[in-house]
Motif scaffolding. Structure first.
Motif, mmCIF file in Angstrom:
data_model
loop_
_atom_site.group_PDB
_atom_site.id
_atom_site.type_symbol
_atom_site.label_atom_id
_atom_site.label_comp_id
_atom_site.label_asym_id
_atom_site.label_seq_id
_atom_site.Cartn_x
_atom_site.Cartn_y
_atom_site.Cartn_z
ATOM 1 N N CYS A 264 41.787 25.519 16.454
ATOM 2 C CA CYS A 264 42.803 25.063 17.397
ATOM 3 C C CYS A 264 43.259 23.678 16.959
ATOM 4 C CB CYS A 264 42.302 25.074 18.842
ATOM 5 S SG CYS A 264 40.969 23.928 19.238
ATOM 6 N N ALA A 265 44.485 23.362 17.322
ATOM 7 C CA ALA A 265 45.100 22.110 16.891
ATOM 8 C C ALA A 265 46.096 21.648 17.936
ATOM 9 C CB ALA A 265 45.789 22.297 15.546
ATOM 10 N N ALA A 266 46.343 20.341 17.964
ATOM 11 C CA ALA A 266 47.243 19.755 18.960
ATOM 12 C C ALA A 266 48.454 19.124 18.292
ATOM 13 C CB ALA A 266 46.499 18.696 19.779
ATOM 14 N N HIS A 267 49.589 19.276 18.956
ATOM 15 C CA HIS A 267 50.848 18.683 18.475
ATOM 16 C C HIS A 267 51.767 18.490 19.681
ATOM 17 C CE1 HIS A 267 53.983 17.546 15.807
ATOM 18 N NE2 HIS A 267 54.704 18.639 15.961
ATOM 19 N N GLU A 268 52.839 17.769 19.478
ATOM 20 C CA GLU A 268 53.745 17.483 20.590
ATOM 21 C C GLU A 268 54.449 18.739 21.109
ATOM 22 O OE1 GLU A 268 54.859 12.911 19.227
ATOM 23 O OE2 GLU A 268 56.260 14.551 18.883
ATOM 24 N N LEU A 269 54.662 19.711 20.224
ATOM 25 C CA LEU A 269 55.262 20.967 20.659
ATOM 26 C C LEU A 269 54.846 22.062 19.698
ATOM 27 C CD1 LEU A 269 59.065 21.120 19.785
ATOM 28 C CD2 LEU A 269 57.483 19.512 18.777
ATOM 29 N N CYS A 270 55.043 23.304 20.112
ATOM 30 C CA CYS A 270 54.617 24.432 19.288
ATOM 31 C C CYS A 270 55.496 24.581 18.044
ATOM 32 C CB CYS A 270 54.692 25.733 20.094
ATOM 33 S SG CYS A 270 53.331 25.953 21.256
ATOM 34 N N THR A 271 54.846 24.716 16.928
ATOM 35 C CA THR A 271 55.470 25.177 15.689
ATOM 36 C C THR A 271 54.451 26.076 15.006
ATOM 37 O OG1 THR A 271 54.689 23.617 14.005
ATOM 38 C CG2 THR A 271 56.409 22.843 15.486
ATOM 39 N N ASP A 272 54.887 26.822 14.007
ATOM 40 C CA ASP A 272 53.943 27.649 13.264
ATOM 41 C C ASP A 272 53.610 27.027 11.911
ATOM 42 O OD1 ASP A 272 56.299 30.254 12.145
ATOM 43 O OD2 ASP A 272 56.305 28.065 11.949
ATOM 44 N N TYR A 273 53.935 25.750 11.757
ATOM 45 C CA TYR A 273 53.720 25.043 10.499
ATOM 46 C C TYR A 273 52.499 24.148 10.653
ATOM 47 C CZ TYR A 273 54.971 22.314 6.329
ATOM 48 O OH TYR A 273 54.974 21.697 5.104
ATOM 49 N N ALA A 274 51.403 24.566 10.043
ATOM 50 C CA ALA A 274 50.138 23.874 10.245
ATOM 51 C C ALA A 274 50.189 22.368 9.972
ATOM 52 C CB ALA A 274 49.053 24.531 9.398
ATOM 53 N N PRO A 275 50.885 21.901 8.919
ATOM 54 C CA PRO A 275 50.907 20.452 8.661
ATOM 55 C C PRO A 275 51.535 19.625 9.785
ATOM 56 C CG PRO A 275 51.497 21.637 6.681
ATOM 57 C CD PRO A 275 51.456 22.649 7.787
ATOM 58 N N ASP A 276 52.270 20.273 10.705
ATOM 59 C CA ASP A 276 52.823 19.527 11.833
ATOM 60 C C ASP A 276 51.728 19.042 12.779
ATOM 61 O OD1 ASP A 276 55.843 21.538 12.299
ATOM 62 O OD2 ASP A 276 55.469 19.743 11.079
ATOM 63 N N PHE A 277 50.609 19.748 12.778
ATOM 64 C CA PHE A 277 49.548 19.465 13.740
ATOM 65 C C PHE A 277 48.604 18.422 13.168
ATOM 66 C CE2 PHE A 277 49.971 22.729 17.088
ATOM 67 C CZ PHE A 277 51.032 23.445 16.560
ATOM 68 N N GLY A 278 48.459 17.315 13.888
ATOM 69 C CA GLY A 278 47.679 16.198 13.356
ATOM 70 C C GLY A 278 46.213 16.220 13.717
ATOM 71 N N SER A 279 45.851 16.946 14.764
ATOM 72 C CA SER A 279 44.463 16.951 15.226
ATOM 73 C C SER A 279 43.943 18.377 15.214
ATOM 74 C CB SER A 279 44.374 16.382 16.643
ATOM 75 O OG SER A 279 44.852 15.062 16.672
ATOM 76 N N TRP A 280 42.753 18.558 14.655
ATOM 77 C CA TRP A 280 42.185 19.887 14.458
ATOM 78 C C TRP A 280 40.738 19.939 14.911
ATOM 79 C CZ3 TRP A 280 44.855 24.059 12.327
ATOM 80 C CH2 TRP A 280 46.127 23.766 11.830
ATOM 81 N N GLY A 281 40.338 21.122 15.351
ATOM 82 C CA GLY A 281 38.930 21.367 15.603
ATOM 83 C C GLY A 281 38.234 21.749 14.312
ATOM 84 N N GLN A 282 36.938 22.019 14.423
ATOM 85 C CA GLN A 282 36.136 22.306 13.243
ATOM 86 C C GLN A 282 36.211 23.777 12.831
ATOM 87 O OE1 GLN A 282 34.958 22.212 16.265
ATOM 88 N NE2 GLN A 282 33.668 24.041 16.405
ATOM 89 N N GLY A 283 36.715 24.625 13.705
ATOM 90 C CA GLY A 283 36.869 26.038 13.408
ATOM 91 C C GLY A 283 35.717 26.882 13.905
ATOM 92 N N THR A 284 36.009 28.148 14.146
ATOM 93 C CA THR A 284 34.982 29.103 14.542
ATOM 94 C C THR A 284 35.241 30.414 13.798
ATOM 95 O OG1 THR A 284 33.874 30.158 16.446
ATOM 96 C CG2 THR A 284 36.268 29.916 16.594
ATOM 97 N N GLN A 285 34.176 30.992 13.276
ATOM 98 C CA GLN A 285 34.312 32.190 12.441
ATOM 99 C C GLN A 285 34.459 33.434 13.312
ATOM 100 O OE1 GLN A 285 34.243 32.577 8.861
ATOM 101 N NE2 GLN A 285 34.862 34.664 9.427
ATOM 102 N N VAL A 286 35.437 34.246 12.957
ATOM 103 C CA VAL A 286 35.609 35.560 13.576
ATOM 104 C C VAL A 286 35.515 36.597 12.455
ATOM 105 C CG1 VAL A 286 37.228 37.116 14.719
ATOM 106 C CG2 VAL A 286 37.004 34.735 15.493
ATOM 107 N N THR A 287 34.592 37.531 12.608
ATOM 108 C CA THR A 287 34.414 38.582 11.619
ATOM 109 C C THR A 287 34.527 39.933 12.308
ATOM 110 O OG1 THR A 287 32.929 37.172 10.322
ATOM 111 C CG2 THR A 287 32.905 39.540 9.848
ATOM 112 N N VAL A 288 35.439 40.751 11.811
ATOM 113 C CA VAL A 288 35.661 42.077 12.383
ATOM 114 C C VAL A 288 35.252 43.116 11.347
ATOM 115 C CG1 VAL A 288 37.307 43.626 13.483
ATOM 116 C CG2 VAL A 288 37.599 41.145 13.700
ATOM 117 N N SER A 289 34.259 43.895 11.680
ATOM 118 C CA SER A 289 33.762 44.907 10.755
ATOM 119 C C SER A 289 34.475 46.231 10.985
ATOM 120 C CB SER A 289 32.259 45.086 10.927
ATOM 121 O OG SER A 289 31.960 45.555 12.224
#
Length: 122
Positions: A96-121
């Motif tokens: 998850c990441a925070a930005h002033e408004l929604c975009t689908d361009y990851a570099p727009d987002f300046g703050s990020w979480g550490q991530g969580t793994q999702v694995t679908v078998s």
């Protein structure tokens, strides 16, 4: 200090469900957008869904429309991503990441979480 912490990832069989949560702190939650992105091995980070907390508008990638639902609890400063009908191709680290408004361009987002793994078998 801006902090975003994801939780809820795991291993699930195809067709199953998972609910991810993003807990945010250190900024005015209601004034920002929270986006969910994912990155599979060897692939670029891609936008999955986003919610503008200031007006509630939501966005989804075509690949997850009808299967994923994003929601925000402004009282708890959390954003959830309910993922249903999961497919093996949904396997990735989800951020998850925070930005002033929604975009689908990851570099727009300046703050990020550490991530969580999702694995679908399959």
């Amino acid at each position: 200090e801006v902090q975003l912490v994801e939780s809820g990832g795991g291993l699930v069989q195809a067709g199953g469900s998972l609910r991810l949560s993003c807990a945010a702190s250190g900024f005015t939650f209601d004034d920002y957008a929270i986006g969910w992105f994912r990155q599979a091995p060897g692939k670029e980070r891609e936008g999955v869904s986003c919610i503008n907390n200031f007006d509630g508008s939501v966005y989804y990638a075509d690949s997850v429309k009808g299967r994923f639902t994003i929601s925000s609890d402004n009282a708890k400063n959390t954003v959830a991503l309910q993922m249903n009908s999961l497919k093996p191709e949904d396997t990735a680290v989800y951020y998850c990441a925070a930005h002033e408004l929604c975009t689908d361009y990851a570099p727009d987002f300046g703050s990020w979480g550490q991530g969580t793994q999702v694995t679908v078998s399959s």
